[in-house]
Design an enzyme around this catalytic site. Structure first.
Site, PDB file in Angstrom:
ATOM      1  N   ASP A 137       0.864  -1.182   0.000  1.00  0.00           N
ATOM      2  CA  ASP A 137       0.000   0.000   0.000  1.00  0.00           C
ATOM      3  C   ASP A 137       0.903   1.235   0.000  1.00  0.00           C
ATOM      4  O   ASP A 137       2.131   1.110  -0.101  1.00  0.00           O
ATOM      5  CB  ASP A 137      -1.022  -0.043   1.155  1.00  0.00           C
ATOM      6  CG  ASP A 137      -0.415   0.256   2.518  1.00  0.00           C
ATOM      7  OD1 ASP A 137       0.815   0.466   2.611  1.00  0.00           O
ATOM      8  OD2 ASP A 137      -1.174   0.278   3.503  1.00  0.00           O
ATOM      9  N   CYS A 189       3.049  -3.191   4.052  1.00  0.00           N
ATOM     10  CA  CYS A 189       2.255  -2.010   4.406  1.00  0.00           C
ATOM     11  C   CYS A 189       2.969  -1.330   5.577  1.00  0.00           C
ATOM     12  O   CYS A 189       4.136  -1.619   5.828  1.00  0.00           O
ATOM     13  CB  CYS A 189       0.799  -2.367   4.700  1.00  0.00           C
ATOM     14  SG  CYS A 189       0.498  -3.390   6.154  1.00  0.00           S
ATOM     15  N   GLY A 190       2.295  -0.440   6.287  1.00  0.00           N
ATOM     16  CA  GLY A 190       2.972   0.293   7.364  1.00  0.00           C
ATOM     17  C   GLY A 190       3.436  -0.630   8.477  1.00  0.00           C
ATOM     18  O   GLY A 190       4.581  -0.567   8.934  1.00  0.00           O
ATOM     19  N   THR A 191       2.542  -1.498   8.918  1.00  0.00           N
ATOM     20  CA  THR A 191       2.878  -2.404  10.026  1.00  0.00           C
ATOM     21  C   THR A 191       3.003  -3.853   9.586  1.00  0.00           C
ATOM     22  O   THR A 191       3.518  -4.682  10.337  1.00  0.00           O
ATOM     23  CB  THR A 191       1.746  -2.374  11.075  1.00  0.00           C
ATOM     24  OG1 THR A 191       0.523  -2.740  10.402  1.00  0.00           O
ATOM     25  CG2 THR A 191       1.598  -1.002  11.706  1.00  0.00           C
ATOM     26  N   GLY A 192       2.432  -4.185   8.443  1.00  0.00           N
ATOM     27  CA  GLY A 192       2.331  -5.587   8.013  1.00  0.00           C
ATOM     28  C   GLY A 192       1.094  -6.269   8.574  1.00  0.00           C
ATOM     29  O   GLY A 192       0.727  -7.363   8.141  1.00  0.00           O
ATOM     30  N   ASN A 236       5.851 -23.075   9.934  1.00  0.00           N
ATOM     31  CA  ASN A 236       4.498 -22.664   9.562  1.00  0.00           C
ATOM     32  C   ASN A 236       4.181 -22.884   8.094  1.00  0.00           C
ATOM     33  O   ASN A 236       3.030 -22.762   7.682  1.00  0.00           O
ATOM     34  CB  ASN A 236       4.263 -21.191   9.927  1.00  0.00           C
ATOM     35  CG  ASN A 236       4.492 -20.924  11.401  1.00  0.00           C
ATOM     36  OD1 ASN A 236       5.523 -20.398  11.779  1.00  0.00           O
ATOM     37  ND2 ASN A 236       3.564 -21.328  12.234  1.00  0.00           N
ATOM     38  N   LYS A 282       0.306 -30.009  13.696  1.00  0.00           N
ATOM     39  CA  LYS A 282      -0.264 -28.664  13.926  1.00  0.00           C
ATOM     40  C   LYS A 282      -0.769 -28.064  12.617  1.00  0.00           C
ATOM     41  O   LYS A 282      -1.842 -27.463  12.557  1.00  0.00           O
ATOM     42  CB  LYS A 282       0.781 -27.758  14.576  1.00  0.00           C
ATOM     43  CG  LYS A 282       1.165 -28.241  15.968  1.00  0.00           C
ATOM     44  CD  LYS A 282       2.456 -27.617  16.444  1.00  0.00           C
ATOM     45  CE  LYS A 282       3.083 -28.482  17.529  1.00  0.00           C
ATOM     46  NZ  LYS A 282       4.494 -28.167  17.748  1.00  0.00           N
TER      47      LYS A 282
HETATM   48  C1  RB5 Z   1      -1.819   2.835   6.538  1.00  0.00           C
HETATM   49  O1  RB5 Z   1      -2.940   2.809   5.747  1.00  0.00           O
HETATM   50  C2  RB5 Z   1      -1.758   1.616   7.440  1.00  0.00           C
HETATM   51  O2  RB5 Z   1      -3.001   1.364   7.987  1.00  0.00           O
HETATM   52  C3  RB5 Z   1      -1.335   0.387   6.655  1.00  0.00           C
HETATM   53  O3  RB5 Z   1      -0.199   0.638   5.907  1.00  0.00           O
HETATM   54  C4  RB5 Z   1      -1.018  -0.797   7.529  1.00  0.00           C
HETATM   55  O4  RB5 Z   1      -0.102  -0.467   8.518  1.00  0.00           O
HETATM   56  C5  RB5 Z   1      -2.174  -1.503   8.071  1.00  0.00           C
HETATM   57  O5  RB5 Z   1      -2.095  -2.518   8.782  1.00  0.00           O
END
Ligand code: RB5
Length: 153
Positions: free
Chosen positions: A10, A67-70, A101, A138
């Protein structure tokens, strides 16, 4: 074995995606870059397209979601039957995502992991394969949950 890899991000991870794509290509992987439909496309849309392509290329294809946090990417990807997405932020989790996993998709947070570390984590994940053993039962249980919960209504 080199695996075909589908990569998507994103707007929070555009620079990381460029770095990841370049490095994976340098390593000889066949990289499919999923271009978001717009600059502000929400992460679930990108995750969905990457997952569809990974499923189409199963069992060898792998997916990388940024993304920002994954977190949002991981959650979205795991809504797909046949996708086992893991969030990786350190070497141990990158290794276990493959070895224990059998994750066919990983997600990384561009605001959490420095780019150089992100590249190392991906390299490590991609060079390892699932190791049959104590995790078999598992994973079979995970697949049973999947059968139960992805059942058509
Ligand atoms: C930014 O839209 C943020 O929400 C996205 O990059 C991500 O971190 C979401 O989990």
């Amino acid at each position: 074995m080199k695996k075909p890899i589908v990569v998507g991000c994103d707007s929070a991870a555009t620079a990381l995606k460029q770095a990841v794509t370049a490095r994976l290509q340098e390593l000889g992987h066949q990289v499919e870059d999923v271009v978001a439909p717009s600059d502000d496309a929400p992460y679930p849309l990108v995750a969905a397209e990457v997952c569809r392509r990974v499923l189409a290329g199963a069992p060898n294809a792998r997916g990388v979601l940024l993304c920002g946090t994954g977190l949002g990417m991981t959650i979205s990807a795991n809504k797909f039957k046949g996708i086992y997405a893991a969030l990786i932020h350190d070497v141990y989790s990158a290794e276990r995502a493959a070895l224990s996993n059998d994750a066919n998709v990983v997600a990384l947070g561009s605001r959490v992991v420095a780019p150089q570390l992100a590249l190392k984590l991906l390299e490590r994940w991609l060079e390892l394969d699932y190791r049959s053993g104590p995790s078999d039962a598992k994973l079979a249980a995970v697949k049973r949950l999947e059968e139960e919960n992805f059942r058509p209504a």
